[in-house]
Design a protein around this motif. Sequence first.
Motif, short mmCIF file in Angstrom:
data_model
loop_
_atom_site.label_atom_id
_atom_site.label_comp_id
_atom_site.label_asym_id
_atom_site.label_seq_id
_atom_site.Cartn_x
_atom_site.Cartn_y
_atom_site.Cartn_z
N PRO A 71 0.85 -1.41 0.00
CA PRO A 71 0.18 -0.06 0.20
C PRO A 71 0.76 1.24 0.07
N VAL A 72 0.17 2.23 -0.49
CA VAL A 72 0.86 3.60 -0.22
C VAL A 72 -0.26 4.50 0.28
N VAL A 73 0.05 5.85 0.69
CA VAL A 73 -0.72 6.75 1.21
C VAL A 73 -0.76 7.97 0.33
N VAL A 74 -1.86 8.15 -0.48
CA VAL A 74 -1.78 9.50 -1.36
C VAL A 74 -2.55 10.56 -0.88
N GLN A 75 -1.84 11.94 -0.83
CA GLN A 75 -2.33 13.13 0.05
C GLN A 75 -2.39 14.12 -0.86
N VAL A 76 -3.03 14.99 -0.58
CA VAL A 76 -3.11 16.52 -0.98
C VAL A 76 -2.54 17.42 -0.02
N LEU A 77 -1.50 18.32 -0.13
CA LEU A 77 -0.86 19.15 0.61
C LEU A 77 -1.10 20.61 0.36
N GLU A 78 -1.35 21.40 1.32
CA GLU A 78 -1.81 22.93 1.11
C GLU A 78 -0.82 23.82 1.89
N ALA A 79 -0.34 24.91 1.00
CA ALA A 79 0.43 25.77 1.77
C ALA A 79 0.68 26.85 0.57
N ASP A 80 1.29 28.07 1.13
CA ASP A 80 1.93 28.78 0.33
C ASP A 80 3.14 28.41 -0.63
N ASP A 81 3.16 28.46 -1.95
CA ASP A 81 3.81 27.72 -2.73
C ASP A 81 3.96 26.21 -2.35
N ALA A 82 3.16 25.41 -2.38
CA ALA A 82 3.24 24.07 -1.66
C ALA A 82 4.17 23.23 -2.44
N VAL A 83 4.26 23.41 -3.95
CA VAL A 83 4.91 22.35 -4.79
C VAL A 83 6.56 22.71 -4.35
N ALA B 200 0.87 18.82 -10.30
CA ALA B 200 0.06 18.66 -9.03
C ALA B 200 -1.39 18.59 -9.26
N ALA B 201 -2.05 19.58 -10.38
CA ALA B 201 -3.31 19.33 -10.42
C ALA B 201 -3.64 18.06 -11.02
N ILE B 202 -2.96 17.71 -11.98
CA ILE B 202 -3.13 16.37 -12.97
C ILE B 202 -3.10 15.12 -11.80
N GLU B 203 -2.19 15.36 -10.87
CA GLU B 203 -1.79 14.14 -10.04
C GLU B 203 -3.07 13.87 -9.18
N ILE B 204 -3.58 15.39 -8.57
CA ILE B 204 -4.38 15.25 -7.69
C ILE B 204 -5.78 14.80 -8.22
N ALA B 205 -6.08 15.06 -9.41
CA ALA B 205 -7.28 14.35 -10.07
C ALA B 205 -7.36 13.17 -10.09
N GLN B 206 -6.01 12.44 -10.50
CA GLN B 206 -5.89 10.91 -10.65
C GLN B 206 -6.33 10.17 -9.38
N PHE B 207 -6.47 10.90 -8.10
CA PHE B 207 -6.87 10.11 -6.84
C PHE B 207 -8.01 10.64 -5.93
#
Length: 138
Positions: A69-81, A123-130
């Motif tokens: 297994p993996v853990v997939v996440q969305v992270l938020e911050a100023d200049d997150a990438v 990031a937008a593409i990868e987030i939308a995959q999960f």
Amino acid sequence: MSRTFSILKPDATRRNLTGKINAVIEEAGLRIVAQKRVKLSTAQAEAFYGVHKERPFFGELVGQMTAEPVVVQVLEADDAVPKYREVMGATNPEQADEGTIRKLFALSIGENSVHGSDSDENAAIEIAQFFTDAEIVG
Ligand code: CMP
């Protein structure tokens, strides 16, 4: 505020490092606004890492990412990438700075504990995959 996509990879979940890595992420000021544990299918991993399909390590990468297994996440911050890339450290843990996730936890370039997006566009593409929009709670 911006978002990035993160994966805690199989070498991390196998060694029960989810909490320790999340602590580093949160202490760096990134907020975990979505998270789930999943087992990637071969098709999912091949699609996710499509840009690397001609690279010699592609088969090994897909094999490792689907083994456990993996853990997939969305992270938020100023200049997150760029912020998360700094927190992760260099892809090769031998070149990672002190205090980074990969310096602290990674085993090798292949088993390097975490993935993070390399651009806002990816990031937008990868987030939308999960994740659907409704699953991301800022
Ligand atoms: P990641 O950020 O998930 O993106 C592609 C992954 O390929 C990378 O992290 C590494 O874990 C993996 N990988 C394996 N071998 C290599 C290599 N020689 N160069 C770059 N990445 C590699």
